[in-house]
Motif scaffolding. Structure first.
Motif, PDB file in Angstrom:
ATOM      1  N   LEU A  83      -8.034 -36.368 -26.788  1.00  0.00           N
ATOM      2  CA  LEU A  83      -8.130 -37.496 -27.353  1.00  0.00           C
ATOM      3  C   LEU A  83      -9.102 -37.166 -28.583  1.00  0.00           C
ATOM      4  N   PRO A  84      -8.858 -37.733 -29.746  1.00  0.00           N
ATOM      5  CA  PRO A  84      -9.763 -37.555 -30.965  1.00  0.00           C
ATOM      6  C   PRO A  84     -11.301 -38.080 -30.692  1.00  0.00           C
ATOM      7  N   LYS A  85     -12.149 -37.162 -31.201  1.00  0.00           N
ATOM      8  CA  LYS A  85     -13.768 -37.257 -30.900  1.00  0.00           C
ATOM      9  C   LYS A  85     -14.150 -38.463 -31.450  1.00  0.00           C
ATOM     10  N   SER A  86     -13.840 -38.653 -32.654  1.00  0.00           N
ATOM     11  CA  SER A  86     -14.785 -39.554 -33.362  1.00  0.00           C
ATOM     12  C   SER A  86     -13.963 -41.186 -33.288  1.00  0.00           C
ATOM     13  N   PRO A  88      -6.692 -42.413 -34.371  1.00  0.00           N
ATOM     14  CA  PRO A  88      -6.285 -42.327 -35.694  1.00  0.00           C
ATOM     15  C   PRO A  88      -5.485 -43.581 -36.305  1.00  0.00           C
ATOM     16  N   GLU A  89      -5.591 -43.648 -37.488  1.00  0.00           N
ATOM     17  CA  GLU A  89      -4.780 -44.569 -38.348  1.00  0.00           C
ATOM     18  C   GLU A  89      -3.402 -44.694 -37.810  1.00  0.00           C
ATOM     19  N   ASN A  90      -2.999 -46.128 -37.629  1.00  0.00           N
ATOM     20  CA  ASN A  90      -1.876 -46.387 -37.071  1.00  0.00           C
ATOM     21  C   ASN A  90      -1.382 -46.224 -35.714  1.00  0.00           C
ATOM     22  N   PHE A  91      -2.588 -45.865 -34.887  1.00  0.00           N
ATOM     23  CA  PHE A  91      -2.637 -45.624 -33.365  1.00  0.00           C
ATOM     24  C   PHE A  91      -1.667 -46.416 -32.800  1.00  0.00           C
ATOM     25  N   ASN A  92      -1.514 -47.863 -33.178  1.00  0.00           N
ATOM     26  CA  ASN A  92      -0.786 -48.694 -32.347  1.00  0.00           C
ATOM     27  C   ASN A  92       0.921 -48.444 -32.648  1.00  0.00           C
ATOM     28  N   LYS A  93       1.183 -47.602 -33.371  1.00  0.00           N
ATOM     29  CA  LYS A  93       2.526 -46.888 -33.528  1.00  0.00           C
ATOM     30  C   LYS A  93       3.028 -45.636 -32.911  1.00  0.00           C
ATOM     31  N   ASP A 131       3.237 -43.779 -29.663  1.00  0.00           N
ATOM     32  CA  ASP A 131       3.173 -43.938 -28.107  1.00  0.00           C
ATOM     33  C   ASP A 131       2.560 -42.650 -27.433  1.00  0.00           C
ATOM     34  N   GLU A 132       2.540 -41.497 -27.807  1.00  0.00           N
ATOM     35  CA  GLU A 132       2.113 -40.341 -27.300  1.00  0.00           C
ATOM     36  C   GLU A 132       0.455 -40.456 -27.273  1.00  0.00           C
ATOM     37  N   PHE A 133      -0.082 -40.883 -28.400  1.00  0.00           N
ATOM     38  CA  PHE A 133      -1.607 -41.199 -28.252  1.00  0.00           C
ATOM     39  C   PHE A 133      -1.990 -42.186 -27.435  1.00  0.00           C
ATOM     40  N   LEU A 134      -1.003 -43.380 -27.361  1.00  0.00           N
ATOM     41  CA  LEU A 134      -1.191 -44.405 -26.539  1.00  0.00           C
ATOM     42  C   LEU A 134      -1.400 -44.143 -25.023  1.00  0.00           C
ATOM     43  N   LYS A 135      -0.230 -43.138 -24.759  1.00  0.00           N
ATOM     44  CA  LYS A 135      -0.148 -42.700 -23.383  1.00  0.00           C
ATOM     45  C   LYS A 135      -1.162 -41.689 -22.891  1.00  0.00           C
ATOM     46  N   LYS A 136      -1.917 -41.101 -23.791  1.00  0.00           N
ATOM     47  CA  LYS A 136      -3.035 -40.512 -23.495  1.00  0.00           C
ATOM     48  C   LYS A 136      -4.313 -41.268 -23.338  1.00  0.00           C
ATOM     49  N   VAL A 137      -4.246 -42.257 -23.961  1.00  0.00           N
ATOM     50  CA  VAL A 137      -5.493 -43.367 -23.858  1.00  0.00           C
ATOM     51  C   VAL A 137      -5.212 -43.974 -22.526  1.00  0.00           C
ATOM     52  N   HIS A 138      -4.090 -44.330 -22.234  1.00  0.00           N
ATOM     53  CA  HIS A 138      -3.584 -45.118 -20.885  1.00  0.00           C
ATOM     54  C   HIS A 138      -4.009 -44.146 -19.958  1.00  0.00           C
ATOM     55  N   HIS A 139      -3.822 -43.012 -19.869  1.00  0.00           N
ATOM     56  CA  HIS A 139      -3.863 -42.047 -18.814  1.00  0.00           C
ATOM     57  C   HIS A 139      -5.524 -41.754 -18.264  1.00  0.00           C
ATOM     58  N   ALA A 140      -6.053 -41.868 -19.438  1.00  0.00           N
ATOM     59  CA  ALA A 140      -7.552 -41.640 -19.408  1.00  0.00           C
ATOM     60  C   ALA A 140      -8.320 -42.899 -18.853  1.00  0.00           C
ATOM     61  N   LEU A 141      -8.035 -44.068 -19.631  1.00  0.00           N
ATOM     62  CA  LEU A 141      -8.384 -45.117 -19.118  1.00  0.00           C
ATOM     63  C   LEU A 141      -8.348 -45.773 -17.875  1.00  0.00           C
ATOM     64  N   PHE A 142      -6.913 -45.709 -17.258  1.00  0.00           N
ATOM     65  CA  PHE A 142      -6.541 -46.284 -16.126  1.00  0.00           C
ATOM     66  C   PHE A 142      -6.070 -45.546 -15.200  1.00  0.00           C
ATOM     67  N   GLU A 143      -5.619 -44.171 -15.202  1.00  0.00           N
ATOM     68  CA  GLU A 143      -5.086 -43.442 -14.191  1.00  0.00           C
ATOM     69  C   GLU A 143      -6.096 -42.603 -13.649  1.00  0.00           C
ATOM     70  N   VAL A 144      -7.033 -42.222 -14.210  1.00  0.00           N
ATOM     71  CA  VAL A 144      -8.461 -41.523 -13.787  1.00  0.00           C
ATOM     72  C   VAL A 144      -8.998 -42.589 -13.079  1.00  0.00           C
ATOM     73  N   ASP A 145      -9.049 -42.079 -11.775  1.00  0.00           N
ATOM     74  CA  ASP A 145      -9.876 -43.153 -11.046  1.00  0.00           C
ATOM     75  C   ASP A 145     -11.067 -42.320 -10.099  1.00  0.00           C
ATOM     76  N   VAL A 146     -12.359 -42.682 -10.384  1.00  0.00           N
ATOM     77  CA  VAL A 146     -13.309 -41.980  -9.678  1.00  0.00           C
ATOM     78  C   VAL A 146     -13.879 -42.676  -8.504  1.00  0.00           C
ATOM     79  N   GLU A 147     -13.689 -41.970  -7.311  1.00  0.00           N
ATOM     80  CA  GLU A 147     -13.477 -42.611  -5.935  1.00  0.00           C
ATOM     81  C   GLU A 147     -14.868 -42.347  -5.592  1.00  0.00           C
TER      82      GLU A 147
END
Length: 123
Positions: free
Chosen positions: A67-70, A73-78, A80-96
């Motif tokens: 993921l970009p640190k700051s 990226p511009e046009n991130f909404n287009k 899909d690879e970036f959005l999948k990385k965000v999706h994974h970190a936000l919703f698939e990583v589950d702290v038990e």
């Protein structure tokens, strides 16, 4: 507990705490759980995030290195690879199991079975 949830939590309700954000996350058990990827939902969620806190926490857990640190990226909404990385970190990583630590008081809040216990007993 999902990283999206972590990004929203604060310990501001403690006496004497001004911000209580961000809570430090110490994870002792992390599970990966696949969740359906919905790009439109991820696009909406990105605007609600404190991006720096999200990326820092994901990196500490070992799931944010791509993921970009700051900022997104511009046009991130287009992108899909970036959005999948965000999706994974936000919703698939589950702290038990683990704990959240208030940055101001150092009070610890346990995470058990994926649920953070933020109840306060001042006595």
């Amino acid at each position: 507990m999902k990283l999206f949830t972590h990004n929203m939590l604060t310990s501001r309700c403690l006496k004497g705490v001004l911000s209580g954000y961000p809570l430090e996350l110490i994870a002792t058990n992390v599970q990966i759980r696949e969740i359906e990827f919905k790009p439109e939902f991820i696009i909406k969620m990105i605007s609600k995030l404190d991006w720096n806190v999200f990326v820092d926490t994901a990196n500490k857990l070992g799931y944010g290195t791509e993921l970009p640190k700051s900022n997104p990226p511009e046009n991130f909404n287009k992108d899909d690879e970036f959005l999948k990385k965000v999706h994974h970190a936000l919703f698939e990583v589950d702290v038990e199991e683990g704990e959240l630590i208030c940055p101001e008081t150092k009070r610890k809040f346990p995470i058990t079975k994926g649920i953070p216990n933020m109840l306060i007993n001042e006595s």
